[in-house]
Design an enzyme around this catalytic site. Structure first.
Site, PDB file in Angstrom:
ATOM      1  N   TYR A   2       0.805  -1.231   0.000  1.00  0.00           N
ATOM      2  CA  TYR A   2       0.000   0.000   0.000  1.00  0.00           C
ATOM      3  C   TYR A   2       0.835   1.277   0.000  1.00  0.00           C
ATOM      4  CZ  TYR A   2      -3.864  -3.079   1.369  1.00  0.00           C
ATOM      5  OH  TYR A   2      -4.810  -4.067   1.411  1.00  0.00           O
ATOM      6  N   HIS A  52      -4.036   6.565  -1.439  1.00  0.00           N
ATOM      7  CA  HIS A  52      -4.712   6.542  -0.139  1.00  0.00           C
ATOM      8  C   HIS A  52      -3.734   6.775   1.014  1.00  0.00           C
ATOM      9  CE1 HIS A  52      -8.708   6.084   1.258  1.00  0.00           C
ATOM     10  NE2 HIS A  52      -8.713   4.828   1.618  1.00  0.00           N
ATOM     11  N   TYR A  96      -5.085  -0.246   9.612  1.00  0.00           N
ATOM     12  CA  TYR A  96      -5.776  -0.130   8.325  1.00  0.00           C
ATOM     13  C   TYR A  96      -6.750   1.041   8.395  1.00  0.00           C
ATOM     14  CZ  TYR A  96      -3.449  -4.266   6.716  1.00  0.00           C
ATOM     15  OH  TYR A  96      -2.466  -5.148   6.357  1.00  0.00           O
ATOM     16  N   ASN A 132      -9.841   1.867   7.661  1.00  0.00           N
ATOM     17  CA  ASN A 132     -11.204   1.941   8.219  1.00  0.00           C
ATOM     18  C   ASN A 132     -11.272   1.691   9.720  1.00  0.00           C
ATOM     19  OD1 ASN A 132     -10.725  -0.771   8.145  1.00  0.00           O
ATOM     20  ND2 ASN A 132     -12.489  -1.328   6.909  1.00  0.00           N
ATOM     21  N   ASP A 190      -6.063  11.835   2.057  1.00  0.00           N
ATOM     22  CA  ASP A 190      -6.287  12.025   0.628  1.00  0.00           C
ATOM     23  C   ASP A 190      -7.702  12.557   0.403  1.00  0.00           C
ATOM     24  OD1 ASP A 190      -6.997   9.359   1.658  1.00  0.00           O
ATOM     25  OD2 ASP A 190      -7.670   8.921  -0.370  1.00  0.00           O
TER      26      ASP A 190
END
Length: 194
Positions: free
Chosen positions: A18, A23, A69, A71, A96
């Site tokens: 990632y 993001h 993470y 969320n 973002d």
């Protein structure tokens, strides 16, 4: 002048796959501050993230990269800010922003989550919308069905350059945020980019 920022939370997803995604621009911002000011970001289990302390003449400020993470970012944000008794008004969340052109920067206090899962979880965990947000524009893919794939992919070379400039410019004016001179920061940074 109001009290300044005491905690900067950069949003992103942990792990190598990632790290270069749009993001993760919140992580990039915290990493840039840590690099500039030689702050060591260390894993801190009780805060579910990597933390370090930025100490400048303008003020002291915790840096946080949640490792939960996106969320579940609120779990980490809540753990650190409650422990150090930092009010929402003294928290800056860097994330973002699909609704701004790539490289645009906007600072604002309060508001909704705009569909951003990291913001949604932080609002829920803190029980407040009153924290500050540094919105780093990544542009929109054009259709909402494309959003997930878009935010979880690398920016184009041109957009990457714009994002790096946005992060650099924002980091150049970090003193204003620590002092609580939010209008001065906006005047300096909003005039750049789109």
């Amino acid at each position: 002048m109001q009290q300044g920022i005491q905690c900067i939370i950069g949003l992103g997803n942990p792990g190598g796959k990632y790290q270069d995604n749009r993001h993760n621009v919140g992580f990039w911002f915290v990493d840039e501050l840590a690099r500039r000011y030689s702050v060591s970001l260390r894993p801190e289990g009780k805060f579910f993230g990597e933390t370090g302390k930025l100490e400048l003449a303008a003020g002291k400020c915790w840096l946080l990269k949640p490792m939960t993470y996106m969320n579940r970012s609120g779990k980490s944000a809540n753990a650190l800010t409650r422990f150090y008794r930092i009010s929402p008004e003294n928290i800056l969340v860097v994330h973002d922003e699909l609704d701004l052109p790539a490289g645009a920067v906007r600072l604002k206090q309060g508001g909704g989550h705009g569909g951003h899962n990291g913001l949604r979880d932080i609002i829920s965990a803190l029980g407040s919308r009153d924290f500050w947000r540094l919105r780093l524009g990544i542009d929109h893919p054009g259709h909402r069905d494309k959003v997930t794939g878009y935010v979880l992919s690398r920016p184009s070379r041109e957009d990457q350059h714009k994002l790096e400039l946005a992060i650099d410019t924002s980091a150049d004016h970090i003193d204003d945020l620590l002092k609580g001179d939010f209008q001065k920061f906006m005047n300096q940074v909003h005039s750049r980019g789109a």
